[in-house]
Design a protein around this motif. Sequence first.
Motif, PDB file in Angstrom:
ATOM      1  N   ALA A  81     -21.599  -7.950   7.875  1.00 17.78           N
ATOM      2  CA  ALA A  81     -22.998  -8.306   7.859  1.00 17.78           C
ATOM      3  C   ALA A  81     -23.915  -9.152   7.772  1.00 17.78           C
ATOM      4  CB  ALA A  81     -23.647  -7.004   7.668  1.00 17.78           C
ATOM      5  N   LEU A  82     -23.527 -10.265   6.597  1.00 15.78           N
ATOM      6  CA  LEU A  82     -22.906 -11.447   6.297  1.00 15.78           C
ATOM      7  C   LEU A  82     -22.983 -12.188   7.512  1.00 15.78           C
ATOM      8  CD1 LEU A  82     -23.741 -10.145   2.526  1.00 15.78           C
ATOM      9  CD2 LEU A  82     -25.621 -11.343   3.895  1.00 15.78           C
ATOM     10  N   TYR A 141     -26.300 -12.153   9.383  1.00 16.18           N
ATOM     11  CA  TYR A 141     -27.805 -12.648   8.923  1.00 16.18           C
ATOM     12  C   TYR A 141     -27.407 -14.266   8.756  1.00 16.18           C
ATOM     13  CZ  TYR A 141     -28.760  -7.932   7.444  1.00 16.18           C
ATOM     14  OH  TYR A 141     -29.025  -6.985   7.995  1.00 16.18           O
ATOM     15  N   LYS A 179     -20.438  -4.501   4.037  1.00 18.68           N
ATOM     16  CA  LYS A 179     -21.666  -5.645   3.900  1.00 18.68           C
ATOM     17  C   LYS A 179     -21.280  -7.233   4.162  1.00 18.68           C
ATOM     18  CE  LYS A 179     -24.643  -6.926  -0.429  1.00 18.68           C
ATOM     19  NZ  LYS A 179     -24.412  -6.831  -1.609  1.00 18.68           N
ATOM     20  N   THR A 205     -31.583 -11.025   2.501  1.00 22.66           N
ATOM     21  CA  THR A 205     -29.784 -10.900   3.467  1.00 22.66           C
ATOM     22  C   THR A 205     -28.946 -10.226   2.834  1.00 22.66           C
ATOM     23  OG1 THR A 205     -29.349 -12.644   3.855  1.00 22.66           O
ATOM     24  CG2 THR A 205     -30.559 -12.681   4.986  1.00 22.66           C
ATOM     25  N   GLU A 206     -29.069 -10.624   1.805  1.00 23.60           N
ATOM     26  CA  GLU A 206     -28.042  -9.756   0.227  1.00 23.60           C
ATOM     27  C   GLU A 206     -28.291  -8.537   0.513  1.00 23.60           C
ATOM     28  OE1 GLU A 206     -25.221 -10.793  -1.308  1.00 23.60           O
ATOM     29  OE2 GLU A 206     -25.166 -12.382  -0.444  1.00 23.60           O
ATOM     30  N   SER A 252     -30.284  -6.902   2.832  1.00 19.38           N
ATOM     31  CA  SER A 252     -30.960  -5.732   4.133  1.00 19.38           C
ATOM     32  C   SER A 252     -29.278  -5.627   4.827  1.00 19.38           C
ATOM     33  CB  SER A 252     -31.375  -6.922   4.683  1.00 19.38           C
ATOM     34  OG  SER A 252     -31.243  -6.455   6.362  1.00 19.38           O
ATOM     35  N   ALA A 253     -27.886  -6.907   3.990  1.00 20.12           N
ATOM     36  CA  ALA A 253     -27.251  -6.267   4.108  1.00 20.12           C
ATOM     37  C   ALA A 253     -26.456  -5.145   3.941  1.00 20.12           C
ATOM     38  CB  ALA A 253     -26.066  -7.115   4.518  1.00 20.12           C
ATOM     39  N   GLN A 258     -27.626  -1.697   5.100  1.00 18.53           N
ATOM     40  CA  GLN A 258     -27.047  -1.322   6.445  1.00 18.53           C
ATOM     41  C   GLN A 258     -25.838  -1.189   6.022  1.00 18.53           C
ATOM     42  OE1 GLN A 258     -28.671  -1.396   9.141  1.00 18.53           O
ATOM     43  NE2 GLN A 258     -30.302  -1.830   8.781  1.00 18.53           N
TER      44      GLN A 258
END
Length: 120
Positions: A51-52, A56, A48, A66-67, A69-70, A73
Amino acid sequence: MEVFELNKLTTSAIKVFDHVKRFAVFYSLTVQTTTLAGFQHRFCSIFKELALNDFYKDFPNPKINTELSAGYQAYAIFGLIIEWINGGFKYSSSYMTEQLLEIIKYNQSGSVYNPRIDSK
């Protein structure tokens, strides 16, 4: 500034499955044991965070948190790893990478499902 485009991502850029395969004994033990309960959470937290930090920064859709979504994923990738481990690594790491890429591309395509609903 370098731009990251998912639709141009190649299998050679994704190394997570190579790493898991190389350390298969370690990952198998950590996934299948109950003594390391925090491992799965830590693993997903790292994904995570990556990803962030990497994907993002300039997220184009302000309606998507975004938190969340990450996190989605991270747990999705870890879910693939768990399935792979539980299946006895029956697929190659390159196949797993190809599958992840196809799933990502498919999810981005805006595909519409027509769920099959059985009437009883």
